[in-house]
Scaffold this active site. Structure first.
Site, PDB file in Angstrom:
ATOM      1  N   ARG A  31       0.929  -1.183  -0.015  1.00 59.40           N
ATOM      2  CA  ARG A  31      -0.081  -0.074  -0.007  1.00 59.40           C
ATOM      3  C   ARG A  31       0.863   1.121   0.129  1.00 59.40           C
ATOM      4  O   ARG A  31       0.690   2.099  -0.957  1.00 59.40           O
ATOM      5  CB  ARG A  31      -1.094   0.217   1.141  1.00 59.40           C
ATOM      6  CG  ARG A  31      -1.747   1.110   0.963  1.00 59.40           C
ATOM      7  CD  ARG A  31      -2.766   1.109   2.378  1.00 59.40           C
ATOM      8  NE  ARG A  31      -3.815   0.126   2.308  1.00 59.40           N
ATOM      9  CZ  ARG A  31      -4.563   0.066   3.345  1.00 59.40           C
ATOM     10  NH1 ARG A  31      -4.537   0.849   4.429  1.00 59.40           N
ATOM     11  NH2 ARG A  31      -5.300  -1.003   3.459  1.00 59.40           N
ATOM     12  N   HIS A  77      -8.042  -3.508  -7.878  1.00 55.69           N
ATOM     13  CA  HIS A  77      -7.627  -2.769  -6.646  1.00 55.69           C
ATOM     14  C   HIS A  77      -8.827  -2.728  -5.769  1.00 55.69           C
ATOM     15  O   HIS A  77      -9.567  -1.605  -5.744  1.00 55.69           O
ATOM     16  CB  HIS A  77      -6.944  -1.354  -6.680  1.00 55.69           C
ATOM     17  CG  HIS A  77      -6.377  -0.631  -5.672  1.00 55.69           C
ATOM     18  ND1 HIS A  77      -5.083  -1.140  -5.054  1.00 55.69           N
ATOM     19  CD2 HIS A  77      -6.734   0.202  -4.792  1.00 55.69           C
ATOM     20  CE1 HIS A  77      -4.795  -0.364  -4.050  1.00 55.69           C
ATOM     21  NE2 HIS A  77      -5.605   0.465  -3.662  1.00 55.69           N
ATOM     22  N   TYR A 121     -16.345  14.473 -13.669  1.00 46.71           N
ATOM     23  CA  TYR A 121     -16.128  15.597 -14.638  1.00 46.71           C
ATOM     24  C   TYR A 121     -15.055  15.439 -15.387  1.00 46.71           C
ATOM     25  O   TYR A 121     -14.668  16.344 -16.292  1.00 46.71           O
ATOM     26  CB  TYR A 121     -16.497  17.025 -13.767  1.00 46.71           C
ATOM     27  CG  TYR A 121     -17.505  17.080 -13.285  1.00 46.71           C
ATOM     28  CD1 TYR A 121     -18.739  17.019 -13.899  1.00 46.71           C
ATOM     29  CD2 TYR A 121     -17.620  17.133 -11.841  1.00 46.71           C
ATOM     30  CE1 TYR A 121     -20.160  17.342 -13.404  1.00 46.71           C
ATOM     31  CE2 TYR A 121     -18.896  17.109 -11.201  1.00 46.71           C
ATOM     32  CZ  TYR A 121     -20.063  17.421 -11.864  1.00 46.71           C
ATOM     33  OH  TYR A 121     -21.260  17.492 -11.263  1.00 46.71           O
TER      34      TYR A 121
END
Length: 815
Positions: A31, A77, A121
């Site tokens: 991680r 993931h 967006y």
């Protein structure tokens, strides 16, 4: 048979320790820390690989970020979409990453800490340089493992055609480990990698001929080459990063400081806010306004100065008190062979070179196997064309494709792969030109196989290939260095004038420890009256000072308080003021004995201390300049039963006059007391009789001719000429008697003062009764006279202290 529950009786610490160990291993390896080979954390690697798999490369149109995030979560993931999108956005921010790995359309955040637009967006694709990290991944260059649900595979590491760990740096916190690797210049890192490959015995100094230091995307100036060297050698080090600034002239003859590059990872909006707050709080003087004029052309923060503003001083103040200058701590931790490791520069480059060798060897094996397969087929086709008529006859005589294949195998001795290629051949390929093409291809394949075998068998060739690929990337992507490196860390000195508005004020301190400063206007309005205080109190210091001065307040315990005048509470002259213990905590039984005003600690001068048990200590004034002032500081080291009775600022040629309780007086030059350090205890000033103590210590400069004023506990006072009655001797003598010894109720000295003709001296008794005596009213007497009585001891009690009126003759005439 029914399932039976199996309960384990284990200690809680063991269970928690075991589970936390598993969790720690996961977050360390999977991680928060980057891999030394490709410089990527798992989430970053998965984002880049998912984009490649989706064809979302820089030669194709942008795609919605949400689509990539969905692919990453669904395939590789299994975590929250926010963490994936945040990682993706960071890889696209050109103020965080030196060479961006993701190109993004839309709002991807800002240096002011603004959040990016939602992933629905924005649009993104791989940047051209990110494709270099992924290049050749389809050629069995790196190991693949099954994904979390075993529906597909993902790479353990990317081929990484440039040392991304150093180029883009990394930052992360895991369990027990954290990493901070700064970004570097691509060209410099590649040159250093080539040097390390060609000369494996090279030193950090050799590598630093190429890598000068970090190269932050935001530019700025780095100070401290020795610390960079230490960090590159050990993996840990601390450098100073400061903004790049210039001073511009503006209208009205004023100046403005322009900040056009900030230190790495500094939030610009917070910085501007902090600088403006310091101005509004009047912590820094000479600044008219701080504003942000940043636009699409680049960073531009303006510090507009007032007419008398000192640009260099103000910059230094902001460097020290804001993020205009920061310290960056190297902590180069990365995953190396599945283990977190603190790595120096050479180890990082060596690990990368090992990885590249492995990648090129794996690629070469893959290409060699493909080339040999093709060579085998081409040889079969050339052989088939040479016996074309018989081959065609055999095929026509066959029942179907399978039969034709078997017949060719038996009759001409082709292999199965060659036979498959022959029966699949289209008729138009059997022209003369095609034969020529096949022969050319065979020759080309021969060369390719030889080249690949050379790579696999020769270390020299292998290094040459890696070197060429790295050089090509440098030519294609390297730009100019942004961060300047300076050899030494500059010490920041801040002039008080920059922080404090220079203003003349009136300062008052009383014997009981009440202190204040007032404006001269407030003082004038009181018609020059003494500072307000309690009835039983008296003024110890009342003086006009400047807010840039410092007041040193000494106590009987030998400690001193360092009070910059601008920090003394501002009160009206008629108000009592605050106790010094509210500014700097002192003990309840600790009393103030003296206050000395200092304009400049660098001026020649000495602090001379005298103690009750007859010690004298002289130390250079400069040693008493303090940085920390929240606690009392040591002025003189005292023995258990001793107290400090007086402190004077002397200049090397002063006369010291001491008086003891039993009536002895001694005068000597201050140079008799040698110079010692701030924390020393001093030397013997006067040789005391048993049960005698020093009750007064005064100084006067060479050339002055004051009188000595003596008061005894019985209320008698007298005045003597120092020059004629106390001749100068060496220190550590008994001294001369200044009173006539009486067997019945002898006189004991309560205090002394040095007086001129117009001075007034006050006496205070045990019962709190005060009496004033004018020096002009006393006739000069000799050493054997006990003076005249001005206080009735039976009525008022014994005299316990005396002091000189602080008001001069001029003050009195004014009022």
């Amino acid at each position: 048979m029914a399932n039976t529950e199996k309960l384990l009786d284990l200690p809680l610490e063991e269970v928690i320790g075991d589970r936390f160990g598993i969790y720690s291993k996961y977050i360390i390896q999977e991680r928060a820390l980057p891999d030394v080979r490709d410089g990527l954390k798992p989430v970053q690697r998965r984002i880049l690989y998912a984009m490649l798999q989706d064809g979302n490369t820089n030669d194709k149109p942008f795609r919605k970020s949400a689509k990539t995030v969905g692919n990453v979560i669904g395939n590789y993931h299994p975590h929250g979409d926010t963490s994936v999108y945040d990682a993706m956005v960071r890889m696209s921010q050109d103020w965080k990453v030196r060479n961006v790995l993701v190109e993004m359309h839309g709002n991807n955040g800002s240096m002011d800490g603004d959040p990016p637009a939602a992933m629905r967006y924005t649009e993104a694709r791989l940047s051209p340089i990110a494709s270099e990290l992924l290049r050749d991944i389809d050629k069995e260059t790196v190991a693949f493992v099954p994904n979390f649900d075993e529906t597909t595979e993902e790479p353990l590491v990317l081929p990484a055609k440039f040392p991304n760990l150093l180029v883009n740096g990394s930052t992360g916190i895991s369990a027990g480990y954290a990493t901070d690797i700064p970004p570097h210049h691509l060209g410099e890192v590649i040159d250093a990698t080539i040097l390390a490959m060609e000369n494996p015995d090279c030193t950090v100094e050799d590598l630093m001929t190429h890598i000068k230091g970090p190269d932050f995307p935001t530019g700025g100036i780095i100070q401290g080459v020795d610390e960079i060297k230490k960090a590159y050698r050990t993996g840990k080090g601390k450098i100073v990063v400061r903004a790049r600034t210039e001073v511009e002239q503006i209208r009205g003859g004023r100046e403005q400081i322009v900040i056009n590059e900030l230190p790495y990872e500094v939030n610009k909006a917070n910085l501007v806010k902090k600088m403006e707050e310091l101005r509004l709080d009047r912590k820094v003087e000479g600044v008219a306004e701080v504003r942000d004029e940043t636009d699409r052309t680049g960073t531009r923060v303006i510090i507009e100065l007032k007419k008398d503003g000192d640009a260099a001083g103000i910059l230094n103040y902001y460097y020290k008190n804001t993020d205009l200058q920061i310290t960056y701590n190297f902590n180069m931790v990365a995953i190396h062979r599945k283990t977190p490791k603190l790595l120096g520069l050479k180890e990082i480059l060596t690990a990368y070179i090992e990885h590249q060798k492995e990648v090129i060897i794996n690629r070469s094996r893959h290409e060699l196997s493909k080339a040999k397969e093709r060579q085998h087929i081409v040889e079969g086709l050339i052989k088939a064309i040479s016996v074309l008529d018989e081959v065609i006859q055999t095929i026509r005589a066959s029942k179907d494709k399978k039969d034709a294949k078997n017949n060719i195998l038996e009759k001409f001795g082709f292999t199965e792969i060659q036979a498959e290629a022959i029966v699949s051949l289209q008729l138009y390929r059997l022209t003369n030109t095609d034969i020529q093409t096949l022969q050319e291809e065979a020759a080309e394949l021969e060369k390719t196989i030889a080249r690949l075998e050379d790579i696999l068998h020769s270390e020299k060739t292998l290094i040459r290939v890696i070197k060429k690929e790295l050089t090509d990337i440098k030519k294609k992507y390297a730009d100019g260095r942004r961060t300047t490196i300076e050899d030494k860390i500059q010490e920041i000195k801040i002039d008080l004038e920059v922080m404090v508005a220079s203003e003349d004020v009136m300062v008052a301190l009383t014997k009981q420890g009440y202190i204040k400063r007032s404006s001269l206007r407030s003082f004038s309005a009181s018609n020059g009256e003494d500072a307000a205080m309690k009835e039983t109190d008296r003024v110890l210091l009342q003086q006009e000072m400047n807010t840039t001065d410092t007041l040193l307040v000494f106590t009987d315990t030998g400690r001193y308080l360092y009070l910059p005048v601008h920090e003394i509470p501002d009160k009206r002259w008629k108000e009592l003021g605050q106790h010094v213990a509210n500014l700097v905590p002192i003990e309840q039984d600790e009393t103030v004995i003296k206050a000395i005003t200092i304009k400049d600690f660098s001026q020649p001068g000495y602090l001379t201390f005298v103690t009750k048990l007859g010690l004298i200590k002289r130390t250079e004034l400069a040693q008493y300049k303090a940085q920390r002032r929240s606690k009392p500081l040591m002025g003189i080291k005292l023995k258990k039963d001793d107290t400090c009775i007086d402190v004077h600022l002397t200049h090397g040629a002063s006369n010291i006059v001491l008086a003891t309780r039993l009536g002895y007086g001694l005068r000597f030059d201050e140079e008799e007391a040698g110079l010692v350090g701030q924390r020393a205890s001093g030397v013997k000033a006067i040789n005391l009789k048993k049960d005698d103590t020093v009750v007064g210590a005064k100084v006067f400069e060479e050339g002055e001719r004051p009188d000595i004023f003596i008061a005894t506990q019985r209320g008698a006072v007298k005045k003597m000429s120092i020059m004629s009655t106390l001749e100068k001797t060496a220190r550590a003598r008994r001294g001369l008697t200044m009173l006539r010894e009486l067997k019945a109720s002898p006189h004991r000295i309560s205090g002394i003062e040095l007086v001129n003709h117009d001075d007034t001296v006050w006496l205070a008794t045990e019962k709190g009764i005060t009496t004033s005596v004018k020096a002009s009213d006393l006739r000069a007497s000799d050493r054997y006279n006990n003076g005249s009585y001005v206080v009735d001891q039976d009525e008022a009690g014994p005299v316990v202290s005396i002091w000189k009126d602080l008001k001069t003759k001029e003050d009195k005439e004014k009022n």
